[in-house]
Design a protein around this motif. Structure first.
Motif, PDB file in Angstrom:
ATOM      1  N   GLY A 126       0.746  -1.216   0.024  1.00 36.40           N
ATOM      2  CA  GLY A 126       0.192  -0.122   0.108  1.00 36.40           C
ATOM      3  C   GLY A 126       0.851   1.376  -0.043  1.00 36.40           C
ATOM      4  O   GLY A 126       2.156   1.280   0.403  1.00 36.40           O
ATOM      5  N   LEU A 127       0.062   2.181  -0.032  1.00 36.57           N
ATOM      6  CA  LEU A 127       0.633   3.511   0.020  1.00 36.57           C
ATOM      7  C   LEU A 127      -0.163   4.603   0.533  1.00 36.57           C
ATOM      8  O   LEU A 127      -1.273   4.446   0.648  1.00 36.57           O
ATOM      9  CB  LEU A 127       1.295   4.274  -1.335  1.00 36.57           C
ATOM     10  N   TYR A 128       0.404   5.787   0.913  1.00 38.58           N
ATOM     11  CA  TYR A 128      -0.723   6.984   1.586  1.00 38.58           C
ATOM     12  C   TYR A 128      -0.047   8.088   1.408  1.00 38.58           C
ATOM     13  O   TYR A 128       1.254   8.294   1.269  1.00 38.58           O
ATOM     14  CB  TYR A 128      -0.994   6.468   3.022  1.00 38.58           C
ATOM     15  N   ILE A 129      -0.815   9.077   1.614  1.00 35.14           N
ATOM     16  CA  ILE A 129      -0.442  10.515   1.681  1.00 35.14           C
ATOM     17  C   ILE A 129      -0.707  11.131   3.022  1.00 35.14           C
ATOM     18  O   ILE A 129      -2.232  10.708   3.132  1.00 35.14           O
ATOM     19  CB  ILE A 129      -0.666  11.305   0.276  1.00 35.14           C
ATOM     20  N   VAL A 171      -4.628   0.424  -0.721  1.00 31.53           N
ATOM     21  CA  VAL A 171      -4.002  -0.828  -0.498  1.00 31.53           C
ATOM     22  C   VAL A 171      -4.507  -1.809  -1.628  1.00 31.53           C
ATOM     23  O   VAL A 171      -5.670  -1.952  -2.155  1.00 31.53           O
ATOM     24  CB  VAL A 171      -4.454  -1.515   0.879  1.00 31.53           C
ATOM     25  N   ARG A 172      -3.481  -2.841  -1.999  1.00 30.05           N
ATOM     26  CA  ARG A 172      -3.746  -3.753  -2.982  1.00 30.05           C
ATOM     27  C   ARG A 172      -3.403  -5.270  -2.274  1.00 30.05           C
ATOM     28  O   ARG A 172      -2.249  -4.999  -1.447  1.00 30.05           O
ATOM     29  CB  ARG A 172      -3.258  -3.593  -4.255  1.00 30.05           C
ATOM     30  N   GLY A 173      -3.795  -6.382  -2.774  1.00 30.01           N
ATOM     31  CA  GLY A 173      -3.167  -7.621  -2.403  1.00 30.01           C
ATOM     32  C   GLY A 173      -4.040  -8.677  -2.614  1.00 30.01           C
ATOM     33  O   GLY A 173      -5.273  -8.802  -3.317  1.00 30.01           O
ATOM     34  N   THR A 174      -3.797  -9.803  -1.959  1.00 31.47           N
ATOM     35  CA  THR A 174      -4.624 -11.092  -1.955  1.00 31.47           C
ATOM     36  C   THR A 174      -5.116 -11.566  -0.749  1.00 31.47           C
ATOM     37  O   THR A 174      -4.286 -11.712   0.214  1.00 31.47           O
ATOM     38  CB  THR A 174      -4.172 -12.182  -2.973  1.00 31.47           C
ATOM     39  N   THR A 194     -19.045 -28.099   6.581  1.00 34.00           N
ATOM     40  CA  THR A 194     -19.113 -29.167   5.346  1.00 34.00           C
ATOM     41  C   THR A 194     -20.164 -28.897   4.554  1.00 34.00           C
ATOM     42  O   THR A 194     -21.033 -27.837   4.932  1.00 34.00           O
ATOM     43  CB  THR A 194     -19.541 -30.647   6.040  1.00 34.00           C
ATOM     44  N   GLY A 195     -20.036 -29.131   3.261  1.00 36.90           N
ATOM     45  CA  GLY A 195     -20.889 -28.910   2.289  1.00 36.90           C
ATOM     46  C   GLY A 195     -20.846 -27.566   1.628  1.00 36.90           C
ATOM     47  O   GLY A 195     -21.352 -27.429   0.469  1.00 36.90           O
ATOM     48  N   GLY A 196     -20.062 -26.602   2.111  1.00 40.50           N
ATOM     49  CA  GLY A 196     -19.933 -25.406   1.368  1.00 40.50           C
ATOM     50  C   GLY A 196     -18.666 -25.439   0.645  1.00 40.50           C
ATOM     51  O   GLY A 196     -17.918 -26.498   0.448  1.00 40.50           O
ATOM     52  N   PRO A 197     -18.364 -24.253   0.243  1.00 38.71           N
ATOM     53  CA  PRO A 197     -16.770 -24.061  -0.500  1.00 38.71           C
ATOM     54  C   PRO A 197     -15.869 -24.382   0.386  1.00 38.71           C
ATOM     55  O   PRO A 197     -15.912 -24.205   1.442  1.00 38.71           O
ATOM     56  CB  PRO A 197     -17.029 -22.543  -0.786  1.00 38.71           C
ATOM     57  N   SER A 198     -14.526 -24.959  -0.151  1.00 35.50           N
ATOM     58  CA  SER A 198     -13.807 -25.508   0.580  1.00 35.50           C
ATOM     59  C   SER A 198     -12.508 -24.474   0.850  1.00 35.50           C
ATOM     60  O   SER A 198     -11.898 -24.621   1.699  1.00 35.50           O
ATOM     61  CB  SER A 198     -13.158 -26.564  -0.121  1.00 35.50           C
ATOM     62  N   ALA A 199     -12.507 -23.623  -0.247  1.00 31.47           N
ATOM     63  CA  ALA A 199     -11.555 -22.525  -0.078  1.00 31.47           C
ATOM     64  C   ALA A 199     -11.982 -21.115  -0.963  1.00 31.47           C
ATOM     65  O   ALA A 199     -12.914 -21.226  -1.593  1.00 31.47           O
ATOM     66  CB  ALA A 199     -10.323 -22.991  -0.719  1.00 31.47           C
ATOM     67  N   TYR A 200     -11.278 -20.282  -0.590  1.00 29.50           N
ATOM     68  CA  TYR A 200     -11.393 -19.096  -1.493  1.00 29.50           C
ATOM     69  C   TYR A 200     -10.167 -18.053  -1.364  1.00 29.50           C
ATOM     70  O   TYR A 200      -9.418 -18.317  -1.006  1.00 29.50           O
ATOM     71  CB  TYR A 200     -12.784 -17.821  -0.923  1.00 29.50           C
ATOM     72  N   GLU A 201     -10.288 -17.226  -2.639  1.00 26.06           N
ATOM     73  CA  GLU A 201      -9.253 -16.534  -3.041  1.00 26.06           C
ATOM     74  C   GLU A 201      -9.801 -15.165  -3.303  1.00 26.06           C
ATOM     75  O   GLU A 201     -10.403 -15.016  -4.426  1.00 26.06           O
ATOM     76  CB  GLU A 201      -8.110 -17.047  -3.725  1.00 26.06           C
ATOM     77  N   THR A 202      -9.554 -14.079  -2.718  1.00 32.32           N
ATOM     78  CA  THR A 202     -10.115 -12.955  -3.182  1.00 32.32           C
ATOM     79  C   THR A 202      -9.047 -11.790  -3.406  1.00 32.32           C
ATOM     80  O   THR A 202      -8.074 -11.576  -2.769  1.00 32.32           O
ATOM     81  CB  THR A 202     -11.052 -11.961  -1.948  1.00 32.32           C
ATOM     82  N   LYS A 203      -9.207 -11.425  -4.844  1.00 36.75           N
ATOM     83  CA  LYS A 203      -8.106 -10.512  -5.237  1.00 36.75           C
ATOM     84  C   LYS A 203      -8.699  -8.924  -4.933  1.00 36.75           C
ATOM     85  O   LYS A 203      -9.746  -8.502  -5.369  1.00 36.75           O
ATOM     86  CB  LYS A 203      -8.019 -10.439  -6.668  1.00 36.75           C
ATOM     87  N   LEU A 204      -7.894  -8.189  -3.916  1.00 40.50           N
ATOM     88  CA  LEU A 204      -8.124  -6.943  -3.475  1.00 40.50           C
ATOM     89  C   LEU A 204      -7.515  -5.956  -4.631  1.00 40.50           C
ATOM     90  O   LEU A 204      -6.486  -5.568  -4.524  1.00 40.50           O
ATOM     91  CB  LEU A 204      -7.694  -6.771  -2.013  1.00 40.50           C
ATOM     92  N   ASN A 205      -8.468  -5.657  -5.526  1.00 38.07           N
ATOM     93  CA  ASN A 205      -7.765  -4.814  -6.723  1.00 38.07           C
ATOM     94  C   ASN A 205      -7.471  -3.516  -6.215  1.00 38.07           C
ATOM     95  O   ASN A 205      -6.434  -2.800  -6.818  1.00 38.07           O
ATOM     96  CB  ASN A 205      -8.797  -4.843  -7.936  1.00 38.07           C
ATOM     97  N   TRP A 206      -8.262  -2.800  -5.297  1.00 39.60           N
ATOM     98  CA  TRP A 206      -7.970  -1.571  -4.732  1.00 39.60           C
ATOM     99  C   TRP A 206      -8.713  -1.293  -3.526  1.00 39.60           C
ATOM    100  O   TRP A 206      -9.830  -2.076  -3.448  1.00 39.60           O
ATOM    101  CB  TRP A 206      -8.159  -0.233  -5.940  1.00 39.60           C
ATOM    102  N   SER A 207      -8.366  -0.471  -2.800  1.00 39.75           N
ATOM    103  CA  SER A 207      -9.082  -0.035  -1.731  1.00 39.75           C
ATOM    104  C   SER A 207      -8.564   1.400  -1.428  1.00 39.75           C
ATOM    105  O   SER A 207      -7.209   1.692  -1.311  1.00 39.75           O
ATOM    106  CB  SER A 207      -8.919  -0.795  -0.399  1.00 39.75           C
ATOM    107  N   GLY A 208      -9.415   2.206  -1.143  1.00 39.92           N
ATOM    108  CA  GLY A 208      -9.075   3.796  -0.660  1.00 39.92           C
ATOM    109  C   GLY A 208      -9.923   4.146   0.530  1.00 39.92           C
ATOM    110  O   GLY A 208     -11.140   3.884   0.581  1.00 39.92           O
TER     111      GLY A 208
END
Length: 440
Positions: free
Chosen positions: A68-71, A86-89, A105-119
């Motif tokens: 990330g970066l800031y001013i 901030v960016r990241g995964t 049980t029964g639901g998704p076994s994993a996730y991966e969220t790409k944080l394209n941007w946040s301000g």
């Protein structure tokens, strides 16, 4: 907005209110000649794990790289506004049970969220200075809170494979609340350690809605902050230490003034002793002992300027006394050339020639003379009255020593009570320090 997010809003609001309160109480002049703008870069770990707000949707949260970066704009040593990006995964899976013991049980076994941007715009409050007696600290602790937006795209892994949760990026409100420590490496560079919990306004961040509440993610980072400008940083500026320095300087000034006052009192005591010795008249004939050539004259005896009895009574002048312009010129020259030692009634030798001409004029024409001593308003009233009187008496004593009739000379001191100019300027005070001669 869901209940969990509503619970996080007061933290951000409180941070903003605290910052504004500190900003309002700090003096506006404290930022003078100090750097108030800075930029920062950082990198660290993004995780879906949060110690605040309960369990997440997945039981095993993994750490992934974020950056990330800031001013930042510093308004006072304690309060600033910071614009963060901030960016990241963020990743996680269900390979273990939750802390409650529940095994998903029964639901998704994993996730991966790409944080394209946040301000986000954050209020940052510096908690305290580590050493209150240092003008600049090297360590600073802070808390932050604010609000912003995040754009992200989650992927989930199910029994059938990995698929995007959404066909487009999701944009949602985030509430970041954080804390950190900052180390000043130089006048323009700081090392920054921070940790931020970001509360998301929705249950979409990990691509799986379970009804447990809104999602959240953490960002723990380290980075460098660069102050913009050539001066020192307002953020590390310590007004408490400066107030202590000012108080110490004021005490030193007061001690110096007390020393000057004690010295002035000693000079005044010596001056009074010298004047009492100079003007002492034991036989009361109007001639000081130092100038009296006939000490011990009986009371009531008419004496001359040397203190000796007159053999022949002084002639009574019946004609009218006329003061000419030439006479006034002699007196005016004596006034112009009259000088005393600083703070004393001692006449300087350069004044003797013109005073001698005044004495000769008094003897020749038997004039009467009124001497009026004046001072400026520097010093106490009692000291100025005494000094003006002593100076007039000193001139009288000198004229009498040159043969003038003591009974025809009146010496009066008015102190600062009759100024002829303002006492607010050096030139005005110089004019007010005078002795006036009046022939009649």
């Amino acid at each position: 907005m869901k209940i969990s997010l509503i619970k996080t809003l007061p933290a951000a609001v409180v941070a903003l209110l605290i910052g504004n309160a500190v900003h309002a109480q700090a003096p506006a002049s404290s930022s003078a000649k100090l750097n108030t703008w800075s930029i920062g870069v950082n990198a660290g770990l993004l995780t879906g794990l949060s110690p605040l707000g309960g369990e997440n949707d997945f039981s095993n949260e993994k750490a992934s790289l974020g950056y990330g970066l800031y001013i930042k704009k510093q308004f006072t040593p304690y309060f600033s506004l910071r614009l963060d990006g901030v960016r990241g995964t963020v990743k996680g899976d269900n390979t273990k049970a939750f802390k409650s013991g529940f095994t998903p049980t029964g639901g998704p076994s994993a996730y991966e969220t790409k944080l394209n941007w946040s301000g986000s715009l954050n209020a940052v409050v510096n908690l305290f200075n580590i050493d209150m007696f240092k003008k600049e600290d090297v360590l600073q602790l802070y808390v932050s809170g604010g609000a912003g937006l995040a754009g992200y795209k989650p992927k989930i892994t199910t029994a059938s494979g990995t698929a995007d949760y959404s066909n487009k990026d999701i944009k949602e409100l985030i509430i970041p609340v954080g804390a950190g420590a900052k180390f000043r490496l130089s006048d323009n560079v700081n090392f920054d350690l921070g940790w931020t919990v970001n509360f998301v306004d929705g249950d979409n961040f990990d691509g799986y809605k379970t009804g447990r509440g809104n999602d959240k993610y953490n960002y723990a980072y380290a980075g460098l902050e660069f102050s913009l400008g050539g001066g020192k940083q307002l953020a590390f500026h310590n007004p408490v230490a400066l107030t202590y320095d000012e108080a110490l300087a004021a005490k030193q000034t007061a001690d110096a003034l007390k020393g000057d006052l004690d010295a002035a009192k000693a000079d005044n005591a010596r001056l009074r002793s010298e004047m009492n010795d100079l003007l002492k008249d034991s036989d009361g004939d109007g001639v000081a002992d130092k100038l009296d050539k006939c000490p011990g004259t009986p009371s009531g005896t008419v004496v001359d300027g040397s203190g000796c009895p007159l053999v022949v009574p002084a002639p009574v002048i019946k004609e009218k006394v006329i003061v000419t312009e030439a006479d006034r010129k002699v007196v005016n020259e004596a006034i112009k050339n009259l000088e005393f030692d600083l703070g004393k009634a001692t006449i300087r030798p350069k004044s003797y020639p013109t005073l001698n001409r005044v004495a000769a004029l008094l003897v020749e024409k038997n004039f009467s003379l009124k001497l009026a001593g004046h001072t400026d308003n520097t010093g106490s009233m009692a000291l100025n009255l005494r000094l003006s009187k002593d100076r007039a008496e000193s001139i009288k004593a000198y004229l009498v020593s040159q043969g003038a009739n003591a009974s025809r000379i009146e010496a009066t001191g008015y102190g600062p009570n009759q100024p002829i100019a303002t006492n607010k300027t050096k030139a005005g005070r110089q004019k007010n320090r005078r002795v006036e001669f009046t022939l009649f």
